[in-house]
Enzyme design. Structure first.
Site, mmCIF file in Angstrom:
data_model
loop_
_atom_site.group_PDB
_atom_site.id
_atom_site.type_symbol
_atom_site.label_atom_id
_atom_site.label_comp_id
_atom_site.label_asym_id
_atom_site.label_seq_id
_atom_site.Cartn_x
_atom_site.Cartn_y
_atom_site.Cartn_z
ATOM 1 N N ASP A 324 -4.853 -4.785 0.515
ATOM 2 C CA ASP A 324 -3.527 -4.289 0.845
ATOM 3 C C ASP A 324 -2.952 -3.663 -0.430
ATOM 4 O OD1 ASP A 324 -1.007 -3.983 2.219
ATOM 5 O OD2 ASP A 324 -0.310 -5.724 1.091
ATOM 6 N N ASP A 526 -1.168 -9.962 1.035
ATOM 7 C CA ASP A 526 -0.070 -10.871 0.716
ATOM 8 C C ASP A 526 0.991 -10.953 1.795
ATOM 9 O OD1 ASP A 526 0.850 -8.146 0.044
ATOM 10 O OD2 ASP A 526 2.648 -9.182 -0.645
ATOM 11 N N ASP A 530 -0.691 -8.856 7.063
ATOM 12 C CA ASP A 530 -2.101 -9.013 6.680
ATOM 13 C C ASP A 530 -2.751 -10.230 7.330
ATOM 14 O OD1 ASP A 530 -2.077 -6.795 4.910
ATOM 15 O OD2 ASP A 530 -1.110 -8.026 3.383
#
Length: 634
Positions: A324, A526, A530
């Site tokens: 990410d 995080d 996700d």
């Protein structure tokens, strides 16, 4: 220091839960009692009216036999416990109680080590459910009524006030605002919304009130679909089978054949029992969990909390690492990267000062970033504006030293008749192409300048990605950010493969396609968005310091302090651990073969045989312990 401890506290509590889970303290107590009983049985059996070895046989051996019988009867599942049970029963049948108790103790010790490396977490799904708003404001005939969120129907008009969570998916009808969409995209910056724009359930309205028309409700809403994704992702994740169990059928066949053959040839049942005892896969069972426990200890020293027992075993097999962007490769906080003047009589410092004064009263994250940047540059605390008005979804209007100032989007300046000249627009587009967000400034109806803000890349990210590539793992960027921002970050960090505009299901689908093609994926993220990808990936690693609790609960491994430069060490450690496991397995199998030959020839009896192969277990543990202080060479 206090902030750091506060961040780590929830993770330390999770570690304590792991150690307390499943009666672990009770298991340790039973093992301790069994070990003491075996000691009495070996050194001073006459001090008690019965053989103390039976304490170990009952406490440690009975559960093994029960589990083996249940597995055979209900599923015809032959595991290593079957051979252990045969060795226990045979040893007891010929009166070798100490050998039976010793084997039972070692096997339960291996089971305890495995239990300590396994943690099942489902709290993340519960947290997602709690994000779902329980009520909604329906507007009918101008009358506002609060109803349960599940009662909202497609076509209803809803009103969302500042600070409230959007109950269903829909389209803005009236009003302007900024929406925090981090639950869906992972991006921390609010997104401006105007009539005609789409809003999604679970996102948070930050500033202005607005009316919307419901389009997807109930199980069809975005948040409900993400909860379903997290559940399905966990169910679809393959688990690694313990190696000793994978080979158990062959081990049982070979052991029984060797024992029966020896009994038939020599006529001595004690030799057959000795073969079963030395063939008992204690070292084989300990080979994996002891190495995993030592590797977890090493990982803990480098701020990793390993939450799934086989996570390191899986990590050693990954071929790609999907990252990410916001909060993982970047710091997740916007910072001022450039200030430009668009008026010959205005300096860049004046533009910055005006923006800082105007934004001092703003609650918008970009406005706060401007003020923070001005203070960090040595500008001190800016003087407050003489008048201030927030314009949700567009910017603000303020009066500074008698001058009317507008700060916000380009559309705001155009509405006020302060359109940018072509040269200024071309310069601004250059910053937009690099993924920056711009705040434009107009003073007394004329464009004066703009400020460029961007989420800054972590200083250690580039070196970390190079180290991963050197280990043979290709990095991939999966972000909910726009194409320009994603491309800029990918170029900056030399990432060849990236996907922009990813919603939770997009990340999940990409991981599915990659893993169906035979590429095992490690996902590093995080945010709440996700969580499905962290669940479905072959290995999920969450950023524990800045990450959400939901992402932490969904991951197999948590990086407590967000030091991404430690990721290459974790990968190398997992591969070193697998090498140690293979060495342990090879040694234990070789030792068993030698012991079998000695048992066939009558050199070993059951007690000595148990001591010999348990000495092999000790050597396996010592070899695994070398992982505790192992360090990757840079």
């Amino acid at each position: 220091m206090k902030e750091t401890m506060a961040m780590r506290a929830p993770l330390l509590e999770r570690l304590e839960e792991l150690l307390d889970r499943g009666g672990t303290k009770k298991d340790v107590a039973l093992l301790a009692v069994s070990a003491v009983a075996l000691g009495f049985s070996f050194f001073a059996p006459e001090t008690l009216p019965f053989n103390p070895a039976w304490i170990a046989i009952v406490l440690c051996g009975a559960p093994i036999i029960l589990g083996a019988v249940i597995g055979l009867v209900t599923e015809f599942d032959i595991k290593a416990d079957v051979l252990v049970s045969l060795a226990l029963i045979a040893a007891v049948a010929i009166g070798e109680d100490f050998a039976a108790g010793e084997v039972a103790l070692i096997m339960q010790l291996g089971a305890l080590l495995e239990d300590l490396t396994v943690a099942k977490a489902r709290a993340g799904i519960e947290r997602l459910v709690h994000l779902s708003p329980r009520t909604a404001r329906i507007v009918r005939d101008g009358v506002e009524t609060v109803v349960a969120a599940e009662d909202v129907q497609v076509g209803d008009v809803l009103r969302v006030l500042p600070g409230e969570t959007v109950a269903v998916d829909g389209t803005v009808l009236e009003g302007r605002t900024s929406i925090d969409e981090s639950v869906m995209t992972g991006e921390s910056l609010p997104v401006d919304k105007a009539p005609g724009d789409e809003v999604k359930s679970g996102t948070v309205n930050q500033f202005g009130a607005f009316d919307m028309r419901a389009q997807r409700v109930g199980e069809d809403s975005s948040l409900a679909r993400m909860i379903e994704l997290v559940q399905s992702a966990d169910a679809g994740k393959a688990k690694i089978v313990r190696l000793a169990d994978r080979w158990a059928t062959w081990i049982v066949v070979i052991a029984l054949t060797a024992a029966a053959g020896t009994w038939l040839v020599t006529g001595e049942i004690i030799r057959a029992v000795t073969i079963l005892v030395v063939f008992c896969p204690c070292a084989l069972v300990l080979a994996t969990p002891t190495a995993i426990m030592a590797a977890i200890g090493n990982a803990t020293r480098h701020s990793f909390l390993v939450r799934e027992g086989d996570a390191l075993e899986r990590l050693a097999q990954v071929g790609k690492a999907a990252f990410d962007k916001t909060g993982t490769l970047t710091r997740g906080v916007p910072e001022v990267t450039a200030v430009r003047s668009l008026s010959p009589g205005v300096t860049e410092e004046q533009v910055y000062a005006w923006l800082a004064r105007a934004e001092l009263g703003s609650e918008h994250p970009l406005g706060k970033a401007v003020v923070r940047g001005w203070q960090a540059a040595g500008g001190g605390t800016p003087a407050p504006a003489e008048d201030f008005e927030a314009l949700p979804g567009r910017g603000l209007r303020a009066v500074l030293d008698g001058h009317t100032v507008l700060a916000g989007s380009e559309a705001l300046l155009e509405e006020a008749g302060a359109a940018l000249p072509p040269a200024a627009r071309a310069e601004a587009e250059g910053f937009l192409a690099r993924g920056c967000t711009l705040i434009y400034l107009a003073v007394d109806g004329a464009p004066a300048g703009f400020c460029a803000l961007a989420d800054t890349v972590r200083g250690e990210a580039a070196a970390m990605l190079r180290a991963l590539s050197a280990e043979g793992v290709s990095p991939v960027l999966l972000t909910g950010d726009n194409e320009n921002a994603a491309a800029h970050i990918a170029r900056t960090l030399s990432i060849r493969e990236y996907r922009a505009g990813c919603l939770p299901e997009d990340k999940l689908n990409w991981i599915d396609r990659a893993q169906q093609a035979g590429v095992r994926i490690c996902m590093v993220g995080d945010g709440i968005n996700d969580a499905p990808a962290l669940k479905r990936a072959f290995v999920g690693i969450a950023m524990g310091g800045v990450g959400s609790d939901i992402a932490v609960d969904a991951a197999d491994i948590v990086l407590v302090n967000d030091r991404v430069e430690e990721l290459p060490h974790l990968l190398a450690l997992s591969r070193r651990m697998m090498t140690t496991i293979r060495l342990n397995l090879a040694f234990s199998m070789a030792l068993n073969l030698v012991a079998i030959v000695l048992a066939m020839t009558g050199v070993l009896n059951p007690v000595v045989g148990a001591l010999v192969h348990n000495a092999g277990s000790v050597l396996v543990i010592l070899n695994s312990a070398l992982l505790l202080k192992w360090r990757r060479r840079s």
